[in-house]
Scaffold this motif. Structure first.
Motif, PDB file in Angstrom:
ATOM      1  N   CYS A   6       0.657  -0.926  -0.020  1.00 60.87           N
ATOM      2  CA  CYS A   6       0.083  -0.143  -0.647  1.00 60.87           C
ATOM      3  C   CYS A   6       0.707   1.564   0.390  1.00 60.87           C
ATOM      4  O   CYS A   6       1.319   1.390   1.101  1.00 60.87           O
ATOM      5  CB  CYS A   6      -1.237  -0.086   1.188  1.00 60.87           C
ATOM      6  N   VAL A   7       0.552   1.848  -0.846  1.00 56.51           N
ATOM      7  CA  VAL A   7       2.149   3.030  -1.561  1.00 56.51           C
ATOM      8  C   VAL A   7       0.963   4.121  -1.033  1.00 56.51           C
ATOM      9  O   VAL A   7       1.905   5.498  -0.617  1.00 56.51           O
ATOM     10  CB  VAL A   7       2.556   3.173  -2.725  1.00 56.51           C
ATOM     11  N   ALA A   8       0.014   4.521  -0.887  1.00 61.03           N
ATOM     12  CA  ALA A   8      -0.351   5.218  -0.385  1.00 61.03           C
ATOM     13  C   ALA A   8      -1.766   5.709  -0.232  1.00 61.03           C
ATOM     14  O   ALA A   8      -2.765   4.998  -0.190  1.00 61.03           O
ATOM     15  CB  ALA A   8      -0.204   6.542  -1.961  1.00 61.03           C
ATOM     16  N   ILE A   9      -2.810   6.603   0.464  1.00 63.54           N
ATOM     17  CA  ILE A   9      -3.685   6.926   1.289  1.00 63.54           C
ATOM     18  C   ILE A   9      -4.266   7.437  -0.396  1.00 63.54           C
ATOM     19  O   ILE A   9      -4.168   8.282  -0.313  1.00 63.54           O
ATOM     20  CB  ILE A   9      -3.690   7.800   1.899  1.00 63.54           C
ATOM     21  N   GLY A  10      -5.500   7.021  -1.185  1.00 63.84           N
ATOM     22  CA  GLY A  10      -5.984   7.900  -2.254  1.00 63.84           C
ATOM     23  C   GLY A  10      -6.839   6.876  -3.223  1.00 63.84           C
ATOM     24  O   GLY A  10      -7.493   5.289  -2.181  1.00 63.84           O
ATOM     25  N   GLU A  11      -7.990   7.092  -3.907  1.00 63.37           N
ATOM     26  CA  GLU A  11      -7.898   8.849  -4.012  1.00 63.37           C
ATOM     27  C   GLU A  11      -8.703   9.542  -3.194  1.00 63.37           C
ATOM     28  O   GLU A  11      -9.874   9.133  -3.093  1.00 63.37           O
ATOM     29  CB  GLU A  11      -8.075   8.790  -5.277  1.00 63.37           C
ATOM     30  N   ILE A  12      -8.260  10.649  -2.452  1.00 66.95           N
ATOM     31  CA  ILE A  12      -9.125  11.440  -1.966  1.00 66.95           C
ATOM     32  C   ILE A  12      -9.025  12.939  -2.802  1.00 66.95           C
ATOM     33  O   ILE A  12      -8.517  13.053  -3.149  1.00 66.95           O
ATOM     34  CB  ILE A  12      -8.293  11.741  -0.210  1.00 66.95           C
ATOM     35  N   GLY A  13      -9.997  13.469  -1.859  1.00 71.36           N
ATOM     36  CA  GLY A  13     -10.294  15.057  -2.580  1.00 71.36           C
ATOM     37  C   GLY A  13     -11.289  15.719  -2.359  1.00 71.36           C
ATOM     38  O   GLY A  13     -12.323  14.676  -1.339  1.00 71.36           O
ATOM     39  N   LEU A  14     -11.357  16.151  -3.344  1.00 69.90           N
ATOM     40  CA  LEU A  14     -13.006  17.501  -3.209  1.00 69.90           C
ATOM     41  C   LEU A  14     -12.926  17.589  -4.763  1.00 69.90           C
ATOM     42  O   LEU A  14     -12.065  17.724  -5.998  1.00 69.90           O
ATOM     43  CB  LEU A  14     -12.850  18.245  -3.053  1.00 69.90           C
ATOM     44  N   ASP A  15     -14.642  16.974  -5.019  1.00 69.86           N
ATOM     45  CA  ASP A  15     -15.427  16.549  -6.091  1.00 69.86           C
ATOM     46  C   ASP A  15     -16.362  17.933  -6.479  1.00 69.86           C
ATOM     47  O   ASP A  15     -17.013  16.973  -5.865  1.00 69.86           O
ATOM     48  CB  ASP A  15     -15.201  15.454  -7.145  1.00 69.86           C
ATOM     49  N   TYR A  16     -16.766  18.679  -6.876  1.00 70.20           N
ATOM     50  CA  TYR A  16     -17.490  19.623  -7.237  1.00 70.20           C
ATOM     51  C   TYR A  16     -18.301  19.654  -8.650  1.00 70.20           C
ATOM     52  O   TYR A  16     -19.135  20.024  -9.115  1.00 70.20           O
ATOM     53  CB  TYR A  16     -17.573  21.142  -6.897  1.00 70.20           C
ATOM     54  N   TYR A  17     -17.901  18.629  -9.508  1.00 76.10           N
ATOM     55  CA  TYR A  17     -18.064  18.163 -10.430  1.00 76.10           C
ATOM     56  C   TYR A  17     -19.716  17.746 -10.698  1.00 76.10           C
ATOM     57  O   TYR A  17     -20.441  17.810 -11.462  1.00 76.10           O
ATOM     58  CB  TYR A  17     -17.419  17.752 -11.501  1.00 76.10           C
ATOM     59  N   TRP A  18     -19.443  16.689  -9.815  1.00 75.71           N
ATOM     60  CA  TRP A  18     -20.812  15.182  -9.875  1.00 75.71           C
ATOM     61  C   TRP A  18     -21.704  15.667  -8.919  1.00 75.71           C
ATOM     62  O   TRP A  18     -21.774  16.195  -7.841  1.00 75.71           O
ATOM     63  CB  TRP A  18     -19.780  14.128 -10.576  1.00 75.71           C
ATOM     64  N   LYS A  19     -22.565  16.272  -9.534  1.00 74.91           N
ATOM     65  CA  LYS A  19     -24.145  16.796  -8.400  1.00 74.91           C
ATOM     66  C   LYS A  19     -25.397  15.308  -7.982  1.00 74.91           C
ATOM     67  O   LYS A  19     -25.197  14.533  -9.611  1.00 74.91           O
ATOM     68  CB  LYS A  19     -24.515  18.011  -9.839  1.00 74.91           C
ATOM     69  N   PRO A  20     -25.774  15.324  -7.056  1.00 74.95           N
ATOM     70  CA  PRO A  20     -25.075  16.636  -6.443  1.00 74.95           C
ATOM     71  C   PRO A  20     -24.015  15.827  -5.064  1.00 74.95           C
ATOM     72  O   PRO A  20     -23.407  15.081  -5.057  1.00 74.95           O
ATOM     73  CB  PRO A  20     -26.414  16.532  -5.369  1.00 74.95           C
ATOM     74  N   TYR A  21     -23.210  16.860  -4.792  1.00 72.15           N
ATOM     75  CA  TYR A  21     -22.235  16.954  -3.962  1.00 72.15           C
ATOM     76  C   TYR A  21     -22.390  17.914  -2.469  1.00 72.15           C
ATOM     77  O   TYR A  21     -23.739  18.491  -2.732  1.00 72.15           O
ATOM     78  CB  TYR A  21     -20.899  17.240  -4.817  1.00 72.15           C
ATOM     79  N   ASP A  22     -22.107  17.368  -1.451  1.00 73.16           N
ATOM     80  CA  ASP A  22     -22.502  18.027   0.043  1.00 73.16           C
ATOM     81  C   ASP A  22     -20.788  18.360  -0.119  1.00 73.16           C
ATOM     82  O   ASP A  22     -19.846  17.471   0.490  1.00 73.16           O
ATOM     83  CB  ASP A  22     -22.500  16.670   0.856  1.00 73.16           C
TER      84      ASP A  22
END
Ligand code: NI
Length: 256
Positions: free
Chosen positions: A86-102
């Motif tokens: 396990c080389v990393a924690i992922g994928e993590i982040g923010l996505d405001y493209y795909w709706k709906p999102y919180d």
């Protein structure tokens, strides 16, 4: 000699994993990092990394799956993240493209997983789509102590400069080869060679001339070649540099 630092081997479109692995090995791709989108897909990556020497994995919950993040999901992500592949924690982040999102939930889940990465001394693979400002704010206020990569980077040169200054790597995908990729081309030229990574994000984003088909890690040499030409560097030399970059950011790539 090539590395794909971001793909989704757990995706049903790549279900014939034996064939996918055989094809990319034949294409000269010897190292592949498959991403988790939730605990279950992270566990698939863990299993695949045991079966295939060339496969490494990241464990984590994608922003678009953040509604399903709870203590149980978190425990499963952590449990396999201590594995040697396990080389990393992922994928993590923010996505405001795909709706709906919180937004609030996404930000909370992103921060929580940065903290997991810091505790486990792992880098992070960051997904940032239509959420530049909030992502940069989170990365500033909750610094990933072991670095990370902005995958399939779609930002401007200005944004690239900010994330490079924070010590991040930038990863290029098939979008670089698309006809309307002017902004990506500028970023490709701008990012220093020692901070570049390559990926397919397969099964999505097949590069030209395979756009619209199911993408697979076998196509990462196309992206590497495109970026090498853009930078005026000989392909073999550039591929070697990219591999070195990946091994610097993801030390566990060297551990097996
Ligand atoms: Ni992805």
């Amino acid at each position: 000699m090539f590395i794909d630092t971001h793909c989704h081997l757990a995706d049903p479109k790549l279900a014939d994993t034996d064939a996918v692995v055989e094809e990319y090995l034949k294409a000269g791709v010897d190292t592949v990092m498959t991403m988790g989108c939730c605990a279950q897909t992270s566990e698939v990556g863990f299993e695949q990394s045991k079966k295939y020497p060339s496969v490494y994995f990241a464990s984590g919950v994608h922003p678009s799956d953040s509604a399903g993040y709870n203590n149980q999901e978190k425990d499963r992500v952590i449990k396999i993240a201590t594995d040697k592949k396990c080389v990393a924690i992922g994928e993590i982040g923010l996505d405001y493209y795909w709706k709906p999102y919180d937004k609030d939930t996404q930000i909370k889940v992103f921060i929580d997983q940065i903290e997991i990465a810091n505790e486990l001394k792992l880098p992070i693979c960051v997904h940032m789509r239509d959420a530049t400002q909030d992502t940069l704010q989170v990365l500033t206020e909750h610094k990933p102590m072991y670095g990370g990569v902005l995958h399939c980077f779609s930002g401007s040169v200005e944004t690239a400069k900010i994330v490079l200054d924070k010590g991040f790597y930038i990863s290029f995908a098939g979008t670089l080869t698309f006809k309307n990729a002017n902004k990506a081309l500028e970023v490709g030229k701008f990012v220093p060679t020692d901070r570049c990574l390559t990926e397919t994000d397969s099964p999505f984003l097949a590069p030209t001339p395979y756009r619209g088909t199911v993408n697979s890690p076998k196509n990462v040499p196309i992206i590497c070649d495109f970026l090498a030409k853009l930078k005026g560097i000989e392909l073999t030399e550039f591929a070697k540099t990219v591999k070195n970059n990946a091994q610097t950011l993801f030390p566990k790539l060297k551990n097996v």
